[in-house]
Design an enzyme around this catalytic site. Structure first.
Site, PDB file in Angstrom:
ATOM      1  N   VAL A   1      12.906  35.209  -6.800  1.00 35.03           N
ATOM      2  CA  VAL A   1      12.878  34.458  -5.550  1.00 35.03           C
ATOM      3  C   VAL A   1      12.990  32.968  -5.849  1.00 35.03           C
ATOM      4  O   VAL A   1      12.289  32.444  -6.725  1.00 35.03           O
ATOM      5  CB  VAL A   1      11.585  34.746  -4.758  1.00 35.03           C
ATOM      6  CG1 VAL A   1      11.598  33.978  -3.433  1.00 35.03           C
ATOM      7  CG2 VAL A   1      11.438  36.236  -4.505  1.00 35.03           C
TER       8      VAL A   1
ATOM      9  N   LEU B   1      10.682  30.521  -7.581  1.00 37.82           N
ATOM     10  CA  LEU B   1       9.327  30.691  -7.069  1.00 37.82           C
ATOM     11  C   LEU B   1       8.579  31.809  -7.783  1.00 37.82           C
ATOM     12  O   LEU B   1       7.358  31.782  -7.895  1.00 37.82           O
ATOM     13  CB  LEU B   1       9.364  30.981  -5.560  1.00 37.82           C
ATOM     14  CG  LEU B   1       9.946  29.877  -4.673  1.00 37.82           C
ATOM     15  CD1 LEU B   1      10.014  30.362  -3.229  1.00 37.82           C
ATOM     16  CD2 LEU B   1       9.117  28.605  -4.782  1.00 37.82           C
TER      17      LEU B   1
ATOM     18  N   ASP C   1       3.637  49.336  -1.302  1.00 35.77           N
ATOM     19  CA  ASP C   1       3.479  48.356  -2.376  1.00 35.77           C
ATOM     20  C   ASP C   1       2.580  47.207  -1.931  1.00 35.77           C
ATOM     21  O   ASP C   1       2.901  46.031  -2.134  1.00 35.77           O
ATOM     22  CB  ASP C   1       4.840  47.829  -2.829  1.00 35.77           C
ATOM     23  CG  ASP C   1       4.800  47.247  -4.244  1.00 35.77           C
ATOM     24  OD1 ASP C   1       3.855  47.568  -4.991  1.00 35.77           O
ATOM     25  OD2 ASP C   1       5.715  46.480  -4.593  1.00 35.77           O
TER      26      ASP C   1
END
Length: 446
Positions: free
Chosen positions: A93, A85, A203
């Protein structure tokens, strides 16, 4: 005597045979291999036990399912590139299906050093301690064979960044973007103001804002997050984050606070308005950093130069007004000094007011039109008696009310438009759109 000599000679020959040396060597190698295998297995067992103990400490009373590494391999088809992904600074991921046949997002941590282990445990601890509809859910983990793997709920529409950069889909409408911004702000405000001690994400960026089937947003990636200390205004820590989103005061002074997340979110708001890259070296040198570009354009009343053309801001007055209001809010979030930035609770509340103003505007237009009809029907439109008939025709832009009289007919929307604070034909007046007389955008929307 002869018999003894024969036996002795045979024993001597057998002892000096090359085959005996090979057998002994093979035996020794086998023994050493078994010992190494035992030590390695014992070491892995200790590491697994230690990881489970730390996992238990991180999750506390919350039980996080632990999956076998073989299950993860099967779910991702041995981490197939076709199921990837995305890849970030700390891992890759993959999409996968576990035993319940539901899609999940499987994050395989890239580095296997002590620092990455701490980040994994930190993310597990934080995600298992908070619950909010706009925070991604942690579903499990895998810690075998030196791997650190986290399993999250699957978000089929990817990231906000992918849609803004047209890597996925055909573009997001302004209403969808504004809803995503509002939901994201509410999630961050929850971390800052509801959780005790508060959590600073550190973040916040568009690639960490995930979207589900209905484009509902969920904030992800808590690897860099830290618990705040409520007794003091900031905590000192080495600056970490993503270039372009990093709070300049935090970078210079190492003062981490909730306002560092506010700055990063301000950059996200600018992304939502402009669909421009946060850092782009193809732009002129003084425009590489998007935050700097936004501060310059908004401060000089030239926001129209950087608004994403896809939004068609001039198509209706509400869109134009709300885009400028969000830009003003982003300008406040990007203030250099942390103390002058709004809190995330204030940001979330303001975004929610802007988002809801569209429905309130529709109700106001309908109410104004109705009052005009009532006023016109009760007054004398001419010296002669008139028969008034009210007919409502549904049009694409709303309800058009026509008054038909014996002397003729006219469109009452002409009068409604004159008195309404919003019209698609007329310019938006700054005193009606700005929350204060000192608005930075008074001279922009006129």
């Amino acid at each position: 005597m002869t018999h003894r000599i024969v036996i002795t000679d045979f024993a001597f020959i057998n002892a000096t045979s090359p085959y005996s040396g090979l057998a002994t060597g093979a035996f020794m190698m086998t023994a050493v291999g078994l010992i190494c295998c035992f030590i390695r297995r014992r070491s892995k067992s200790k590491a697994r036990h230690s990881a489970k103990r730390r996992l238990s400490e991180a999750t506390g009373s919350c039980s996080i399912p632990i999956y076998a590494y073989k299950e993860i391999e099967k779910a991702t088809k041995c981490f197939s590139e076709k199921q990837r992904l995305g890849t970030g600074a700390y891992g890759t991921v993959y999409a996968g299906k576990l035993h319940n046949d539901e899609w999940v997002a499987i994050k395989r941590i890239k580095h296997r050093d002590t620092d990455s282990i701490e980040q994994v445990m930190n993310e597990i601890k934080l995600l298992s301690s908070v619950s909010h509809p706009n925070l991604v859910r942690l579903l499990g983990c895998s810690i075998e064979y030196g791997e650190q793997i986290l399993i999250y709920e699957f978000m089929p529409n990817g990231t906000l960044c992918q849609h803004l950069q047209r890597e996925r889909g055909d573009g997001l409408s302004w209403q969808v973007r504004l809803t995503i911004a509002t939901e994201t702000a509410q999630a961050i405000a929850h971390l800052h103001s509801v959780i005790n001690p508060p959590i600073y994400h550190r973040d916040i960026k568009s690639s960490n804002i995930l979207l589900d089937h209905d484009f509902k947003s969920k904030v992800a990636d808590f690897g860099l997050s830290r618990l705040g200390i409520t007794e003091i205004s900031h905590i000192s820590t080495a600056p970490q984050g993503t270039p372009g989103y990093l709070d300049p005061q935090y970078h210079q002074c190492f003062h981490l606070s909730d306002k560092s997340d506010v700055y990063s979110f301000g950059v996200v708001l600018v992304e939502i308005i402009t669909a421009m890259k946060v850092v782009d070296f193809s732009r002129p040198q003084d425009e590489v950093n998007l935050a700097a570009v936004a501060i310059d354009r908004i401060g000089k009343g030239r926001l129209d130069k950087i608004i994403d053309p896809f939004l068609e801001p001039n198509s209706d007055a509400w869109t134009l007004s709300s885009v400028h209001k969000v830009a003003e809010l982003a300008f406040r979030c990007l203030a250099y000094h942390q103390d002058t930035r709004p809190s995330m609770m204030e940001v979330a509340a303001e975004l929610d007011r802007i988002r809801l103003s569209r429905s309130e505007l529709s109700e106001e237009k309908y109410s104004t039109a109705s009052s005009e009809v009532s006023s016109c029907s009760s007054s004398n439109l001419s010296e002669k008696p008139l028969t008034v008939m009210v007919k409502r025709a549904e049009l694409e832009n709303g309800s058009l009310i026509e008054l038909q009289t014996g002397a003729g007919s006219f469109n009452s929307m002409d009068r409604v438009r004159d008195n309404s604070p919003v019209s698609v034909q007329d310019p938006w007046l700054s005193e009606q759109s700005s929350p204060s007389s000192s608005s930075l955008l008074n001279n922009v929307i006129q």
